[in-house]
Design an enzyme around this catalytic site. Structure first.
Site, PDB file in Angstrom:
ATOM      1  N   THR A 125       0.850  -1.188   0.000  1.00  0.00           N
ATOM      2  CA  THR A 125       0.000   0.000   0.000  1.00  0.00           C
ATOM      3  C   THR A 125       0.888   1.241   0.000  1.00  0.00           C
ATOM      4  O   THR A 125       1.914   1.269   0.687  1.00  0.00           O
ATOM      5  CB  THR A 125      -0.968   0.097   1.204  1.00  0.00           C
ATOM      6  OG1 THR A 125      -1.504   1.431   1.258  1.00  0.00           O
ATOM      7  CG2 THR A 125      -0.332  -0.198   2.540  1.00  0.00           C
ATOM      8  N   ASP A 127      -0.046   3.785   1.368  1.00  0.00           N
ATOM      9  CA  ASP A 127      -0.372   4.477   2.621  1.00  0.00           C
ATOM     10  C   ASP A 127       0.579   4.111   3.772  1.00  0.00           C
ATOM     11  O   ASP A 127       0.650   4.835   4.765  1.00  0.00           O
ATOM     12  CB  ASP A 127      -1.811   4.146   3.050  1.00  0.00           C
ATOM     13  CG  ASP A 127      -2.830   4.484   1.971  1.00  0.00           C
ATOM     14  OD1 ASP A 127      -2.519   5.321   1.110  1.00  0.00           O
ATOM     15  OD2 ASP A 127      -3.932   3.909   1.995  1.00  0.00           O
ATOM     16  N   MET A 169      -2.608  11.700  -0.675  1.00  0.00           N
ATOM     17  CA  MET A 169      -3.348  10.477  -0.290  1.00  0.00           C
ATOM     18  C   MET A 169      -2.818   9.873   1.013  1.00  0.00           C
ATOM     19  O   MET A 169      -1.847  10.361   1.579  1.00  0.00           O
ATOM     20  CB  MET A 169      -3.259   9.444  -1.404  1.00  0.00           C
ATOM     21  CG  MET A 169      -4.272   9.627  -2.494  1.00  0.00           C
ATOM     22  SD  MET A 169      -4.176   8.237  -3.645  1.00  0.00           S
ATOM     23  CE  MET A 169      -5.600   8.575  -4.674  1.00  0.00           C
ATOM     24  N   ARG A 171      -5.322   7.869   3.104  1.00  0.00           N
ATOM     25  CA  ARG A 171      -6.499   7.490   3.888  1.00  0.00           C
ATOM     26  C   ARG A 171      -6.430   8.042   5.309  1.00  0.00           C
ATOM     27  O   ARG A 171      -6.223   9.211   5.473  1.00  0.00           O
ATOM     28  CB  ARG A 171      -6.657   5.981   3.879  1.00  0.00           C
ATOM     29  CG  ARG A 171      -7.916   5.630   3.167  1.00  0.00           C
ATOM     30  CD  ARG A 171      -8.256   4.192   3.155  1.00  0.00           C
ATOM     31  NE  ARG A 171      -9.095   3.966   1.991  1.00  0.00           N
ATOM     32  CZ  ARG A 171      -9.230   2.842   1.367  1.00  0.00           C
ATOM     33  NH1 ARG A 171      -8.574   1.792   1.770  1.00  0.00           N
ATOM     34  NH2 ARG A 171     -10.025   2.745   0.324  1.00  0.00           N
ATOM     35  N   ARG A 266      -4.283  28.652  -3.259  1.00  0.00           N
ATOM     36  CA  ARG A 266      -4.729  27.682  -4.266  1.00  0.00           C
ATOM     37  C   ARG A 266      -4.527  26.259  -3.755  1.00  0.00           C
ATOM     38  O   ARG A 266      -3.610  26.018  -2.969  1.00  0.00           O
ATOM     39  CB  ARG A 266      -3.922  27.825  -5.564  1.00  0.00           C
ATOM     40  CG  ARG A 266      -4.110  29.138  -6.270  1.00  0.00           C
ATOM     41  CD  ARG A 266      -5.481  29.199  -6.929  1.00  0.00           C
ATOM     42  NE  ARG A 266      -5.753  30.562  -7.357  1.00  0.00           N
ATOM     43  CZ  ARG A 266      -5.414  31.054  -8.534  1.00  0.00           C
ATOM     44  NH1 ARG A 266      -4.795  30.284  -9.400  1.00  0.00           N
ATOM     45  NH2 ARG A 266      -5.695  32.289  -8.857  1.00  0.00           N
ATOM     46  N   GLN A 274       0.132   9.757  -7.490  1.00  0.00           N
ATOM     47  CA  GLN A 274       1.011   9.139  -6.482  1.00  0.00           C
ATOM     48  C   GLN A 274       1.085   7.633  -6.611  1.00  0.00           C
ATOM     49  O   GLN A 274       1.972   6.990  -6.060  1.00  0.00           O
ATOM     50  CB  GLN A 274       0.477   9.453  -5.075  1.00  0.00           C
ATOM     51  CG  GLN A 274       0.589  10.904  -4.714  1.00  0.00           C
ATOM     52  CD  GLN A 274      -0.428  11.271  -3.637  1.00  0.00           C
ATOM     53  OE1 GLN A 274      -0.088  11.388  -2.486  1.00  0.00           O
ATOM     54  NE2 GLN A 274      -1.677  11.448  -4.034  1.00  0.00           N
ATOM     55  N   ARG A 275       0.102   7.028  -7.294  1.00  0.00           N
ATOM     56  CA  ARG A 275       0.074   5.567  -7.394  1.00  0.00           C
ATOM     57  C   ARG A 275       0.591   5.061  -8.738  1.00  0.00           C
ATOM     58  O   ARG A 275       0.769   3.858  -8.912  1.00  0.00           O
ATOM     59  CB  ARG A 275      -1.360   5.058  -7.201  1.00  0.00           C
ATOM     60  CG  ARG A 275      -1.904   5.234  -5.825  1.00  0.00           C
ATOM     61  CD  ARG A 275      -2.733   4.056  -5.375  1.00  0.00           C
ATOM     62  NE  ARG A 275      -3.675   3.561  -6.333  1.00  0.00           N
ATOM     63  CZ  ARG A 275      -5.010   3.601  -6.189  1.00  0.00           C
ATOM     64  NH1 ARG A 275      -5.526   4.154  -5.100  1.00  0.00           N
ATOM     65  NH2 ARG A 275      -5.801   3.090  -7.086  1.00  0.00           N
TER      66      ARG A 275
HETATM   67  O1  F6P Z   1      -5.143   2.908  -0.191  1.00  0.00           O
HETATM   68  C1  F6P Z   1      -4.528   3.545  -1.253  1.00  0.00           C
HETATM   69  C2  F6P Z   1      -5.306   4.739  -1.703  1.00  0.00           C
HETATM   70  O2  F6P Z   1      -4.609   5.341  -2.776  1.00  0.00           O
HETATM   71  C3  F6P Z   1      -5.620   5.754  -0.617  1.00  0.00           C
HETATM   72  O3  F6P Z   1      -4.528   6.572  -0.308  1.00  0.00           O
HETATM   73  C4  F6P Z   1      -6.797   6.482  -1.240  1.00  0.00           C
HETATM   74  O4  F6P Z   1      -7.639   7.064  -0.269  1.00  0.00           O
HETATM   75  C5  F6P Z   1      -7.521   5.383  -1.958  1.00  0.00           C
HETATM   76  O5  F6P Z   1      -6.580   4.365  -2.192  1.00  0.00           O
HETATM   77  C6  F6P Z   1      -8.142   5.812  -3.259  1.00  0.00           C
HETATM   78  O6  F6P Z   1      -8.854   4.748  -3.779  1.00  0.00           O
HETATM   79  P1  F6P Z   1      -9.420   4.658  -5.261  1.00  0.00           P
HETATM   80  O7  F6P Z   1      -8.267   4.301  -6.162  1.00  0.00           O
HETATM   81  O8  F6P Z   1     -10.432   3.578  -5.190  1.00  0.00           O
HETATM   82  O9  F6P Z   1      -9.954   5.994  -5.615  1.00  0.00           O
END
Ligand code: F6P
Length: 342
Positions: A125, A127, A169, A171, A266, A274-275
């Protein structure tokens, strides 16, 4: 000859493919076969999979995302899905299942283990909020992306005499925001673990501007709670695991800060940037070590366990110790960040 099933569940993150590659490579040394279920638990429920071999997992080390896809399917939401998983395991003569995921995926893996399925967990994760491991892969990449974005926001904030609020991000855990904020030199860092009033936040900004600075950068976690207000969500329905969709606190805060201080403010939301993309060296190595260890656990018959990073060592811990309680930012880490506020 053993047969192993693999799946990736929950939000994707950089480093998933290095784990898959390492599982296939290590299994091959034992002459074992690996199949990858498509889109997390959905794939094993529907018996949808691809064969994973040296060729299909070649050239994926540097690739972000997951070659087998993912979803937020919860196998305990619909009656009969666990029985379907059992049937798929039998149909494909699987000796073990390796579930790669975060809190939700591994929570389901733990329940399945208790229901008699031979499962091993691999923690992922961005997170970094999973208990029982020092780090999850994906986190380091997301952290570096967020840090780079904070660096970039500094120059534009400076040119325009603005306050830039950057929503990050994570969570309900503030790891990415805290460490990106420290590494990127944010002027205030706001995390879910420490709610704060708008007045307190503006106090740091005003102090800084009174010193002659013409701009500020504020890093705010998507799960941050403005004292006196509710957590900000997108208002969409809950996901299959009952989570709200977080998002919008950056914009809300920017409005309140501008109103309170009079400085032009802003908001920028980093979101899924980030992912995405290629994993850092740290995440590639951690994912690789996790994948190798997961197959060793299959060999040792250590089901119901999760691979974990403990200091410099890769160890195994009970899946049950990793789920149920989030690993949040400790108070002393936040105190350190506060030294640099304002
Ligand atoms: O758990 C990883 C995460 O990127 C969190 O940081 C974020 O709140 C969530 O997933 C977003 O989920 P989705 O991709 O379903 O919008």
């Amino acid at each position: 000859m053993k047969r192993i099933g693999v799946l990736t569940g929950g939000g994707d993150c950089p480093g998933l493919n290095p784990v898959i590659r390492a599982i296939v490579r290590t299994a091959r040394m034992e002459n074992w076969a690996v199949i990858g279920f498509r889109r997390g638990w959905r794939g094993i429920i529907q018996n949808e999979f691809v064969e994973l071999d040296l060729n299909s997992t070649s050239g994926i080390l540097q690739r972000g995302g997951t070659i087998i896809g993912t979803s937020r399917t919860n196998p305990y939401k619909k009656d009969g899905d666990v029985a379907k998983i059992r049937r798929t395991m039998k149909l494909n003569k699987l000796d073990a299942l390796i579930a790669i995921g975060g809190e939700d995926t591994l929570g389901a893996a733990n329940k399945l283990y208790k229901d008699g399925i031979p499962v091993i967990g691999v923690p992922k994760t961005i997170d970094n909020d999973l208990n029982a491991t020092d780090y999850t892969f994906g986190y380091d990449t997301a952290l570096n992306i967020a840090m780079e974005c904070i660096d970039r926001l500094h120059t534009t904030a400076d040119s325009h005499d603005r306050i830039m609020v950057v929503e990050i991000m994570g969570r309900h855990a503030g790891w990415i925001t805290l460490e990106a904020g420290i590494a990127g030199g944010a002027d205030v860092v706001l995390i879910p673990e420490v709610p704060m009033t708008v007045k307190d936040i503006c106090g740091y900004i005003e102090e800084r501007h009174a010193r002659g600075k013409n701009f500020s950068v504020i890093a705010v976690a998507e799960g941050f709670i403005i004292k006196g207000e509710k957590i900000v969500t997108t208002g969409k329905t809950l996901d299959a695991f009952g989570h709200v969709h977080l998002g919008g606190v950056g914009e809300r805060l920017a409005k309140l800060i501008e109103k309170e201080t009079g400085f032009e403010t802003r908001a920028t939301v980093l979101g899924h940037i980030q992912r995405g993309g290629s994993p850092t060296a740290f995440d590639r190595v951690l994912g690789t070590r996790f994948g190798v260890k997961a197959v060793q656990l299959v060999k040792d018959g250590k089901f119901g366990q999760m691979v974990s990073l403990c200091g410099r060592d890769i160890v195994s811990v009970a899946l049950s110790s990793a789920v149920g309680k989030l690993k949040t930012v400790p108070a002393d880490m936040y105190e350190l960040a506060k030294v640099f506020f304002g």
